[in-house]
Design a protein around this motif. Structure first.
Motif, PDB file in Angstrom:
ATOM      1  N   GLN A 159       4.573   4.672 -25.590  1.00 53.46           N
ATOM      2  CA  GLN A 159       4.851   4.142 -24.253  1.00 53.46           C
ATOM      3  C   GLN A 159       3.736   3.216 -23.792  1.00 53.46           C
ATOM      4  OE1 GLN A 159       5.309   7.720 -21.971  1.00 53.46           O
ATOM      5  NE2 GLN A 159       7.371   8.120 -22.719  1.00 53.46           N
ATOM      6  N   GLU A 175      -0.466  18.585 -16.402  1.00 54.33           N
ATOM      7  CA  GLU A 175       0.022  18.411 -15.036  1.00 54.33           C
ATOM      8  C   GLU A 175       1.503  18.075 -14.923  1.00 54.33           C
ATOM      9  OE1 GLU A 175      -2.507  15.464 -13.363  1.00 54.33           O
ATOM     10  OE2 GLU A 175      -4.329  16.650 -13.664  1.00 54.33           O
ATOM     11  N   THR A 176       2.079  17.448 -15.916  1.00 52.32           N
ATOM     12  CA  THR A 176       3.472  17.056 -15.772  1.00 52.32           C
ATOM     13  C   THR A 176       4.383  18.136 -16.322  1.00 52.32           C
ATOM     14  OG1 THR A 176       3.868  15.979 -17.873  1.00 52.32           O
ATOM     15  CG2 THR A 176       2.686  14.719 -16.214  1.00 52.32           C
ATOM     16  N   ALA A 177       5.633  17.813 -16.385  1.00 48.77           N
ATOM     17  CA  ALA A 177       6.635  18.768 -16.828  1.00 48.77           C
ATOM     18  C   ALA A 177       6.542  19.074 -18.319  1.00 48.77           C
ATOM     19  CB  ALA A 177       8.032  18.227 -16.510  1.00 48.77           C
ATOM     20  N   ASN A 230       4.738  22.708 -21.633  1.00 47.70           N
ATOM     21  CA  ASN A 230       4.830  23.542 -22.825  1.00 47.70           C
ATOM     22  C   ASN A 230       4.147  22.945 -24.047  1.00 47.70           C
ATOM     23  OD1 ASN A 230       6.796  21.740 -22.220  1.00 47.70           O
ATOM     24  ND2 ASN A 230       8.489  22.952 -22.992  1.00 47.70           N
ATOM     25  N   TYR A 231       3.085  22.189 -23.855  1.00 47.32           N
ATOM     26  CA  TYR A 231       2.269  21.820 -25.009  1.00 47.32           C
ATOM     27  C   TYR A 231       0.822  22.102 -24.694  1.00 47.32           C
ATOM     28  CZ  TYR A 231       6.471  20.041 -27.038  1.00 47.32           C
ATOM     29  OH  TYR A 231       7.727  19.978 -27.553  1.00 47.32           O
ATOM     30  N   SER A 232       0.022  22.042 -25.711  1.00 47.97           N
ATOM     31  CA  SER A 232      -1.320  22.610 -25.703  1.00 47.97           C
ATOM     32  C   SER A 232      -2.212  22.182 -24.539  1.00 47.97           C
ATOM     33  CB  SER A 232      -1.984  22.289 -27.012  1.00 47.97           C
ATOM     34  OG  SER A 232      -1.797  20.919 -27.267  1.00 47.97           O
ATOM     35  N   GLN A 251      18.455  26.824 -33.096  1.00 48.31           N
ATOM     36  CA  GLN A 251      18.088  28.239 -33.065  1.00 48.31           C
ATOM     37  C   GLN A 251      16.683  28.442 -32.526  1.00 48.31           C
ATOM     38  OE1 GLN A 251      18.682  29.820 -37.069  1.00 48.31           O
ATOM     39  NE2 GLN A 251      20.799  29.138 -36.937  1.00 48.31           N
ATOM     40  N   ARG A 252      15.795  27.582 -32.911  1.00 51.04           N
ATOM     41  CA  ARG A 252      14.390  27.738 -32.522  1.00 51.04           C
ATOM     42  C   ARG A 252      14.144  27.377 -31.063  1.00 51.04           C
ATOM     43  NH1 ARG A 252       9.912  28.602 -36.249  1.00 51.04           N
ATOM     44  NH2 ARG A 252      10.860  29.793 -37.922  1.00 51.04           N
ATOM     45  N   MET A 270      14.601  18.342 -27.589  1.00 51.16           N
ATOM     46  CA  MET A 270      14.456  17.729 -26.264  1.00 51.16           C
ATOM     47  C   MET A 270      13.269  16.767 -26.233  1.00 51.16           C
ATOM     48  SD  MET A 270      17.012  18.603 -24.635  1.00 51.16           S
ATOM     49  CE  MET A 270      16.435  17.521 -23.339  1.00 51.16           C
ATOM     50  N   PHE A 314      14.403  13.660 -27.869  1.00 56.83           N
ATOM     51  CA  PHE A 314      15.293  12.883 -27.008  1.00 56.83           C
ATOM     52  C   PHE A 314      14.513  12.132 -25.931  1.00 56.83           C
ATOM     53  CE2 PHE A 314      17.897  12.481 -23.178  1.00 56.83           C
ATOM     54  CZ  PHE A 314      18.867  11.636 -23.678  1.00 56.83           C
ATOM     55  N   SER A 315      13.492  12.768 -25.386  1.00 56.77           N
ATOM     56  CA  SER A 315      12.785  12.145 -24.272  1.00 56.77           C
ATOM     57  C   SER A 315      12.056  10.863 -24.692  1.00 56.77           C
ATOM     58  CB  SER A 315      11.814  13.140 -23.639  1.00 56.77           C
ATOM     59  OG  SER A 315      10.756  13.413 -24.521  1.00 56.77           O
ATOM     60  N   PHE A 316      11.801  10.710 -25.964  1.00 54.46           N
ATOM     61  CA  PHE A 316      11.160   9.480 -26.448  1.00 54.46           C
ATOM     62  C   PHE A 316      12.170   8.507 -27.052  1.00 54.46           C
ATOM     63  CE2 PHE A 316       7.433  12.429 -27.201  1.00 54.46           C
ATOM     64  CZ  PHE A 316       6.819  12.060 -26.021  1.00 54.46           C
ATOM     65  N   MET A 317      13.388   8.926 -27.151  1.00 54.63           N
ATOM     66  CA  MET A 317      14.327   8.220 -28.018  1.00 54.63           C
ATOM     67  C   MET A 317      14.728   6.843 -27.505  1.00 54.63           C
ATOM     68  SD  MET A 317      17.580   9.889 -29.857  1.00 54.63           S
ATOM     69  CE  MET A 317      16.464  11.057 -30.625  1.00 54.63           C
ATOM     70  N   GLY A 376      21.679  29.810 -21.089  1.00 56.63           N
ATOM     71  CA  GLY A 376      20.784  28.679 -21.281  1.00 56.63           C
ATOM     72  C   GLY A 376      21.386  27.649 -22.225  1.00 56.63           C
TER      73      GLY A 376
END
Lengths: 199, 199
Positions: free
Chosen positions: A19, A33-35, A38-40, A99-100, A106, A109-112, A164
């Motif tokens: 980006q 800080e952002t959504a 869920n990463y390190s 499954q995972r 996702m 997809f967000s970078f796609m 979900g």
DNA sequence: GTTGGCATGTAATTGGTTACATGATTGG
DNA sequence: CCAATCATGTAACCAATTACATGCCAAC
């Protein structure tokens, strides 16, 4: 040290650097800080990951001197990096991916859209929906078959999982609609309505 | 080798072994075949984890001889193990738990009824719901604030996240209703209706 | 001039992945 | 007897967590 594979975190970093160029600190802030929580985000994860990406020539860092700011190392993606990112984004969807927990899907997809364009997003979404359907059905079959042998809280937890995945499936349809409309618009008025569309 | 902490996989194994004694192979099958697919299941993860748990005296393994079967090592949970499991299950819910995707919370819930009883489940569910509300609100605020600066696919991905958390929030209310009813029933007819309830 | 936030890093430990290795037993 | 599956393990590698270390710059 030969290196060749790129981890999930590495791909997340690649996507963000595609980006725009950013420093390690910028990237940490994004994860913190952002959504993308869920990463390190810990320095012990980010900086080594950046070093690995640079070693593999997927990104390149330049100390951004001058400008009255503190010294910081700005990383930009390379052509090789863009190629690697695109390969990762274009990978076919495997059953295990869903499954995972579908988190990696996702992320992809967000970078796609930026990397592969609108039609790739449409293709991805319809495959994603098609992969979700049988999985939801499988979970539901398992639930009806095993409901009375599992503890109530286990059963409820499974129901949450099903909800979900169903919500995700609904979302794929919604997102497909958004993209189809965007595609139709760009065909009617040849140029206009980039970013935003009707309402 | 001192050891003291127990990983997420370790707790998952503890929870399953609290239900009944099982072999490593049994546990692998559960991860591989049931809805708990989001855990490892590879022998290189399970067997070392079992060894660590046994070293810490949280479980105890016995070679199940005789019975014409192949030799297999049956693991059962110990009193120390039950105590550790209960401590893990009773931990207060942190905001980071929900940011990280709530997978660990759902795992805890699925073992909770057997280990801590119905009222603990109710307490957990209401705290869970209370933790979800502000997080959903935060995500929505972020979406409305940043929507026009993010690429469309990023925005859609975020919307999917919001939908997922909202569905989880709905589920906590649903599950609370189930448990409240179960509690009410067990008060009216003093003894009956363990496992199964009406219908 | 010192506190606090920006910014980057490293070291020790731990746990998971992948891949390999091995044997016992059942079914065809 | 041979194949498949049950069943348990080990070794090499890698990445993430935690905790620590450092140094700059701005503001008070």
């Amino acid at each position: 040290m030969k290196r060749s594979t790129t981890s999930l975190l590495g791909h997340a970093l690649l996507g963000l650097l595609q980006q725009k160029s950013r420093s390690g600190y910028d990237l940490r802030k994004i994860f913190a800080e952002t959504a993308m929580g869920n990463y390190s985000s810990s320095p012990g994860a980010i900086y080594p990951a950046l070093q690995r990406l640079e070693f593999d020539q997927l990104i390149r860092g330049k100390v951004e001197e001058t400008r009255g700011m503190r010294r910081r190392r700005l990383y930009g993606i390379t052509d090789t990096g863009v190629a690697e990112l695109k390969m990762w984004l274009a990978k076919p969807i495997q059953p295990t991916d869903v499954q995972r927990g579908a988190g990696e899907l996702m992320l992809r997809f967000s970078f796609m859209e930026d990397a592969l364009g609108v039609s790739a997003c449409i293709y991805f979404l319809s495959n994603f929906g098609a992969a979700l359907e049988p999985y939801v059905a499988e979970l539901e079959a398992y639930l009806t078959a095993q409901a009375d042998t599992m503890p109530l809280s286990g059963r409820l937890a499974l129901e949450n999982g099903i909800r979900g995945y169903r919500s995700m499936h609904d979302w794929t349809k919604y997102a497909l609609g958004v993209y189809r409309q965007l595609q139709a618009n760009s065909k009617t008025h040849t140029a206009g309505t980039r970013k935003g569309g009707p309402q």
